[in-house]
Scaffold this motif. Sequence first.
Motif, PDB file in Angstrom:
ATOM      1  N   ARG A  72     -11.832   9.873   1.441  1.00 16.64           N
ATOM      2  CA  ARG A  72     -11.903   8.498   1.960  1.00 16.64           C
ATOM      3  C   ARG A  72     -12.822   8.417   3.181  1.00 16.64           C
ATOM      4  O   ARG A  72     -13.577   7.464   3.327  1.00 16.64           O
ATOM      5  N   LYS A 118       2.001   6.173  -7.072  1.00 18.88           N
ATOM      6  CA  LYS A 118       0.968   7.121  -7.493  1.00 18.88           C
ATOM      7  C   LYS A 118       1.518   8.546  -7.480  1.00 18.88           C
ATOM      8  O   LYS A 118       1.302   9.308  -8.431  1.00 18.88           O
ATOM      9  N   VAL A 119       2.242   8.881  -6.428  1.00 16.74           N
ATOM     10  CA  VAL A 119       2.849  10.218  -6.344  1.00 16.74           C
ATOM     11  C   VAL A 119       3.807  10.432  -7.516  1.00 16.74           C
ATOM     12  O   VAL A 119       3.762  11.467  -8.192  1.00 16.74           O
ATOM     13  N   ASN A 165      -3.124  15.304  -0.382  1.00 15.63           N
ATOM     14  CA  ASN A 165      -3.260  14.294   0.678  1.00 15.63           C
ATOM     15  C   ASN A 165      -4.402  14.634   1.627  1.00 15.63           C
ATOM     16  O   ASN A 165      -5.128  13.744   2.070  1.00 15.63           O
ATOM     17  N   THR A 203      -5.481   4.417 -11.846  1.00 10.71           N
ATOM     18  CA  THR A 203      -6.451   3.420 -11.368  1.00 10.71           C
ATOM     19  C   THR A 203      -6.610   2.303 -12.390  1.00 10.71           C
ATOM     20  O   THR A 203      -6.631   1.124 -12.030  1.00 10.71           O
ATOM     21  N   TRP A 237       1.260  18.492  -2.883  1.00 12.51           N
ATOM     22  CA  TRP A 237       1.015  17.200  -2.253  1.00 12.51           C
ATOM     23  C   TRP A 237       0.354  17.280  -0.880  1.00 12.51           C
ATOM     24  O   TRP A 237      -0.508  16.451  -0.580  1.00 12.51           O
ATOM     25  N   GLU A 246       1.145   3.981  -3.047  1.00  8.51           N
ATOM     26  CA  GLU A 246       1.014   5.430  -2.840  1.00  8.51           C
ATOM     27  C   GLU A 246       2.229   6.168  -3.385  1.00  8.51           C
ATOM     28  O   GLU A 246       2.097   7.210  -4.020  1.00  8.51           O
ATOM     29  N   GLU A 303      -7.585  13.685  -0.241  1.00 10.12           N
ATOM     30  CA  GLU A 303      -7.758  12.228  -0.266  1.00 10.12           C
ATOM     31  C   GLU A 303      -8.247  11.710   1.088  1.00 10.12           C
ATOM     32  O   GLU A 303      -9.109  10.827   1.133  1.00 10.12           O
ATOM     33  N   THR A 304      -7.717  12.229   2.170  1.00  9.84           N
ATOM     34  CA  THR A 304      -8.150  11.821   3.506  1.00  9.84           C
ATOM     35  C   THR A 304      -9.621  12.156   3.719  1.00  9.84           C
ATOM     36  O   THR A 304     -10.398  11.317   4.200  1.00  9.84           O
ATOM     37  N   ASN A 320       0.827  -1.208   0.000  1.00 17.42           N
ATOM     38  CA  ASN A 320       0.000   0.000   0.000  1.00 17.42           C
ATOM     39  C   ASN A 320       0.859   1.256   0.000  1.00 17.42           C
ATOM     40  O   ASN A 320       0.572   2.212  -0.727  1.00 17.42           O
ATOM     41  N   GLU A 321       1.902   1.246   0.806  1.00 18.83           N
ATOM     42  CA  GLU A 321       2.812   2.391   0.844  1.00 18.83           C
ATOM     43  C   GLU A 321       3.515   2.564  -0.503  1.00 18.83           C
ATOM     44  O   GLU A 321       3.689   3.680  -0.981  1.00 18.83           O
ATOM     45  N   GLU A 357      -5.072  10.423 -12.464  1.00 19.85           N
ATOM     46  CA  GLU A 357      -5.713   9.606 -11.438  1.00 19.85           C
ATOM     47  C   GLU A 357      -6.489   8.450 -12.072  1.00 19.85           C
ATOM     48  O   GLU A 357      -6.384   7.303 -11.630  1.00 19.85           O
TER      49      GLU A 357
END
Length: 145
Positions: free
Chosen positions: A63, A33-34, A56, A130, A52, A30, A59-60, A26-27, A126
Amino acid sequence: MRHFVILILFCVFGLASTSVQAQERNENVEAAKVAYITDKIELTADQAQKFWPIYNEYETKRRELMRNYRSGYRRNLEEMSEQEAKARIDEMFDTRERELALEKEYAARYQRVISTKQLIKLYRAERDFTKLLLKKLDASKTANR
């Protein structure tokens, strides 16, 4: 730079999946993605430093919005009354409206840092990222059969 991004993507998708490695994956996703978005929208170092943290934060919030909506998502439809089903539909539309308002708010904030063309490239990047992830997942599932 593009070769570096492709190399990062291959590293990310090459990880095996265990619980510890899942967190690492997952990290790494990410991080990929960056790198992918930074490359695709051609962020300068100065822009990246400002962009960024805003991204971020967005995105938080997005989500969290979706997590709150999905909290009742798996409820058995057959056990719902018509009134409960209507409330669920109303909640769905409310969530979509809040998501759109959030996106508009952050689009305005992004444009203080990046150009409008870069914003359009962001949305495309984005979506493309995906799609790339989904293809890799599908290929991984096919290989594991």
